[in-house]
Each structure stands twice: as structure tokens, then as C-alpha cells.
Write an enzyme that holds these catalytic residues in place. Structure first.
Site, PDB file in Angstrom:
ATOM      1  N   ASP A 150      39.319  48.293 -29.808  1.00 40.07           N
ATOM      2  CA  ASP A 150      40.250  49.078 -28.985  1.00 40.07           C
ATOM      3  C   ASP A 150      39.759  50.522 -28.837  1.00 40.07           C
ATOM      4  OD1 ASP A 150      42.167  47.133 -28.358  1.00 40.07           O
ATOM      5  OD2 ASP A 150      42.926  47.214 -30.409  1.00 40.07           O
ATOM      6  N   PRO A 190      38.668  50.447 -22.492  1.00 39.19           N
ATOM      7  CA  PRO A 190      39.489  49.771 -21.479  1.00 39.19           C
ATOM      8  C   PRO A 190      39.963  48.422 -22.009  1.00 39.19           C
ATOM      9  CG  PRO A 190      37.154  49.700 -20.885  1.00 39.19           C
ATOM     10  CD  PRO A 190      37.261  50.570 -22.098  1.00 39.19           C
ATOM     11  N   ASP A 191      41.100  47.981 -21.515  1.00 30.84           N
ATOM     12  CA  ASP A 191      41.624  46.660 -21.902  1.00 30.84           C
ATOM     13  C   ASP A 191      41.132  45.653 -20.854  1.00 30.84           C
ATOM     14  OD1 ASP A 191      43.171  44.352 -22.266  1.00 30.84           O
ATOM     15  OD2 ASP A 191      44.747  45.525 -23.221  1.00 30.84           O
ATOM     16  N   LYS A 225      20.437  59.291 -37.185  1.00 36.07           N
ATOM     17  CA  LYS A 225      21.256  58.864 -38.330  1.00 36.07           C
ATOM     18  C   LYS A 225      21.921  60.085 -38.966  1.00 36.07           C
ATOM     19  CE  LYS A 225      20.899  56.607 -42.784  1.00 36.07           C
ATOM     20  NZ  LYS A 225      20.026  56.155 -43.851  1.00 36.07           N
ATOM     21  N   LYS A 228      52.738  40.801 -26.231  1.00 31.12           N
ATOM     22  CA  LYS A 228      51.371  41.054 -25.722  1.00 31.12           C
ATOM     23  C   LYS A 228      51.170  40.373 -24.369  1.00 31.12           C
ATOM     24  CE  LYS A 228      48.356  41.894 -28.847  1.00 31.12           C
ATOM     25  NZ  LYS A 228      47.511  41.735 -30.032  1.00 31.12           N
ATOM     26  N   ASN A 277      34.163  44.537 -36.396  1.00 31.91           N
ATOM     27  CA  ASN A 277      35.278  43.795 -36.982  1.00 31.91           C
ATOM     28  C   ASN A 277      34.753  42.455 -37.487  1.00 31.91           C
ATOM     29  OD1 ASN A 277      35.717  41.647 -34.863  1.00 31.91           O
ATOM     30  ND2 ASN A 277      35.940  43.487 -33.601  1.00 31.91           N
TER      31      ASN A 277
END
Ligand code: PMT
Length: 402
Positions: free
Chosen positions: A276, A306-307, A286, A338, A207
Site C-alpha cells: 500500500d 495506487p490501488d 546502501k 472492501k 511482505n
């Protein structure tokens, strides 16, 4: 607190007329105060006034043989246990950021090793100019404390941010800076950056988190004397001074490192953008495009990670656990949901739909959302300043708990 030797550098702005009052306040606390004035400061405040209230000779020039004969500029820089620049003009901030030493004030500022506190004062447009913003951010990163400026009516006729902080506020900030570091004896764990989840030997799911927000928080915690551990996803940023850095790559690695380090921590701040989902299995080799005909799809099976934040919040104890929320709409409401779901002590909600804040940028616009539902919106600020304000809030939470 113990009396200290304070060097006050006065540059040329109308707010210089308030400096005798600042000298008086510092003297009343028992500090020894010596003043250096720039050539333009002399247009706004008389050296004789400063000399009278400080009861010390005032230095004005680098090349005055009589002045240099008494205390040379390096001796003056070494004498100081703290240096305050007030008012600090845009010009002086720029020189300080660039390391320019072309008069007595800037030479002493470059030579001193004492903690530095600056109180900017200038026209609102000069303060908001990108050049000044960049200079202030540079100084802050270097550990310089910036006090103010405040918003209000300016001497130039404009209205907005640019008024020098009041002498009382400057003296108060100095006391805090010279006192016991506010997080001494505390262990703070901060996560930063975006985790990377391997797809095959060369590809990852990633990200846009750069790590800037989390690194700024770790830098500020260390500056406040905390034993600071930074669990960092891949980032090119340098490790802030005084911070122990643990490099990880995936969400599972971040989870292990955070849990291990958080065991004896009083504060955990999860600023990282943790993936997530991760590919159910990463291909060891590859993936070759030649193995698929053109236009044909490739399905990646993802499994939930896992959170980490929710896991930390479920653990009993006095620890203060802070989460971040990257939201693109209904920012505060989404953050409240949240916070309730994860059960943390504070959520820092960023509006990532803004171009000038959130991922990768040097600034952030956040709302601090508490379990009671209260929301404190901060203006767009350099990430270093967001870190400062967040740690002020965390210190209060920690104080209330212990
Ligand atoms: O790194 P920068 O470029 O400076 O950008 C900063 C930032 C925008 C990444 C940062 O300020 C931020 O918002 N970080 C959290 C981003 C995010 O992933 O939010 P989230 O809504 O997915 O997660 C909420 C909270 O749970 C976060 O504290 C996150 O660290 C934590 N989390 C999320 C998923 C997961 N599996 N485990 C977690 O602990």
C-alpha cells in the site's frame, strides 16, 4: 460429445462394487471402456463382471503371457484417450505421486499420456493424513483431476470425507474434462506474490506472500484453456505450463503490467499482496549504519501506492474483476466493506490469522463474498483446489455477463 477410448483402472476398495455401474454409464454415452484391475481390486469386484459390462477383455497382470500377447501394457496406455482411476486407494495415490510402477495398473498409469481423473475412496483418517494430502496436492499440480471424495458414513464405520464420488459424478467430471476447455478463447490476467518497494540499493519493504495462491489460479486458468498472463512479484515458484509470466518487482511496475494486459482480458484476478505504501524516494546507495550513532532513529517517508484493483473496477466493460482480502479478524465483514469500497465482482477473503492458511502455506481457507453480500465459506483446501472452485465461480459470473 464424441465417443472416446476410456481406460478404467480399479484399485482395491469396497467402492469397487460401484464400478460396473460406472462402466455402464460410460458405455451408454458411447465410449469404449477397457478395465485394468489391481490384485486387491479383484477381492471386491469380479473381473468377469467388468468384462461382461464393458464387452472388452479385462487386464489383471503385467506378467501374464496370454494377456500381454493380446494387448501389451504400453499399447493399452497408448490406446487410452482418457484414464479414470476409481476407486483410487491411498496406496495407489501414493504410488502415482511417486511414479512407482510395480504392477500392471501403476505401469500403465506411468506410461499413459492421456488425461487422468482419479476418484479417491478411503478411511477419513487416511484421506486427511498429511502424506495423502501431499500426494493429492502433487497430483493436482500435475494436472490430474481429483473427483471427490464425498463426506458421509464410511464402510469402515467411520463418518467423514472418504466415500468415492458416485458413478454419475465421475462420469460427469470425465465429460467435462474431455469436452471443450471451458475457458477457451478467454484471456485471464492473474497477479501473484508480494511486491517489493526499494528502500536503498540493497533493502526493500516486502511482505510474506509467496505467490502460491496466484500461481495456482493461473495454472488452473491455463488448464481450462484460457490465454493466461501471470503478473508475478518476485517468487521462486516455477511458471505453470501454458502460462505467460511477466516478472515485476514494485507496485508501480505491477500496475503498468496489469493495466496493459487487462485491456483485452475477460477476467482479472488480483491475488497479489500489493504494497500500500512505498518509500518516497529510494536511496541509490546502501544506507550505512555507521552514518548514524547507535540508538538514533532513521525516518523513512512513505507515500501511498495506487490501488490497482480499484482502478480496474472503475473501468467500464464486461470484464470480471476479482480481488483478494487478507484479513485477520471480522473476515467477512471486512471483506464486504472492501468489496463495496473497490467495486469488484467478487472478493476472496482469507483469514490470515490461521497458521495453516493464507500467506506462504500450501492451503487456504477462504470465503467468497459477492456484491449482494452473500458469503460462501470454503473449508481448508489445497490452494490448487481453492483455485478450481474460484474459477468455477468466475466462469458462472462471466457466463451471466456475456
Ligand atoms: O502468495 P501466498 O503466499 O500464496 O498468499 C496468498 C495471499 C494471502 C497473499 C492472497 O491469498 C491474498 O490474500 N492476497 C491479497 C492480500 C492483500 O494484500 O490484501 P489487501 O487487503 O491489501 O488488498 C485487497 C485487494 O486489493 C487485493 O486483491 C490486492 O491485490 C489489491 N490491491 C491492494 C493494494 C494496492 N495498492 N493495489 C491493489 O490492487
Amino acid at each position: 460429445m464424441e465417443p472416446r477410448r476410456v481406460l478404467l483402472v480399479v484399485s482395491g476398495g469396497i467402492a469397487a462394487y460401484k464400478i460396473p455401474e460406472l462402466v455402464r454409464r460410460l458405455k451408454r454415452t458411447g465410449h469404449a471402456v477397457r478395465c485394468v484391475v489391481t490384485a486387491s481390486a479383484r477381492e471386491f469386484v469380479s473381473p468377469l463382471t467388468l468384462q461382461t459390462v464393458s464387452a472388452e477383455p479385462v487386464r489383471e497382470s503385467l506378467f501374464d503371457r496370454a494377456e500381454e500377447g493380446q494387448i501389451d501394457h504400453i499399447a493399452l496406455a497408448d490406446w487410452a484417450e482418457a484414464v479414470v482411476v476409481a476407486p483410487a486407494t491411498a496406496n495407489l495415490l501414493a504410488k502415482l505421486a511417486a511414479g512407482i510402477a510395480d504392477d500392471l495398473a501403476t505401469t500403465v498409469l506411468l506410461a499413459t499420456r492421456a488425461p487422468l481423473l482419479v476418484a479417491p475412496a478411503m478411511n477419513v483418517n487416511m484421506w486427511s493424513h498429511p502424506a495423502t494430502r501431499a500426494n493429492v496436492a502433487t497430483l493436482h499440480e500435475r494436472g490430474v483431476e481429483i473427483v471427490g471424495p464425498e463426506a458421509g458414513e464410511l464402510a469402515c464405520g467411520w463418518e467423514g470425507e472418504g466415500r468415492m464420488a458416485e458413478p454419475e459424478a465421475i462420469a460427469g467430471a470425465l465429460e467435462l474434462r474431455l469436452g471443450r476447455p471451458s475457458l477457451a478463447g478467454e484471456r485471464v490476467v492473474v497477479s501473484a506474490g508480494g511486491t517489493r518497494e526499494p528502500v536503498d540499493a540493497v533493502r526493500v519493504l516486502a511482505n510474506r506472500s509467496s505467490g502460491k495462491m496466484g500461481f495456482a489460479i493461473a495454472a488452473e486458468a491455463a488448464r481450462r484453456g484460457a490465454e493466461t498472463i501471470l503478473v508475478a512479484a518476485p517468487s521462486a515458484l516455477p511458471t505453470p505450463p501454458g502460462v505467460r509470466r511477466i516478472d515485476i518487482e514494485t507496485a508501480l511496475e505491477m500496475r503498468d503490467a496489469v493495466h496493459a494486459e487487462a485491456r483485452s482480458a475477460g477476467v482479472v484476478v488480483m491475488a497479489a499482496a500489493v504494497a500500500d505504501f512505498r518509500p518516497a524516494s529510494a536511496h541509490a546507495r546502501k544506507l550505512k549504519k555507521e552514518d548514524l550513532p547507535e540508538g538514533e532513529g532513521l525516518t523513512l517517508e512513505l507515500v501511498r501506492n495506487p490501488d490497482i484493483l480499484a482502478e480496474l473496477c472503475r473501468e467500464p466493460g464486461e470484464r470480471v474483476v476479482v480481488g483478494f482480502a487478507a484479513e485477520s479478524h471480522d473476515v467477512v465483514e471486512a471483506a464486504r466493506r472492501k468489496l463495496a469500497r473497490k467495486g469488484c465482482d467478487l472478493i476472496v477473503a482469507n483469514d490470515v490469522s490461521r497458521e495453516d492458511a493464507g500467506f506462504e502455506s500450501d492451503a487456504n481457507a477462504v470465503v467468497l463474498v459477492s456484491p449482494g453480500g452473500e458469503a460462501e465459506a470454503l473449508p481448508l483446501l489445497p490452494k490448487s483446489e481453492v483455485a478450481r472452485r474460484l474459477l468455477d465461480r468466475i466462469e458462472k459470473l462471466r457466463g451471466a455477463r456475456s
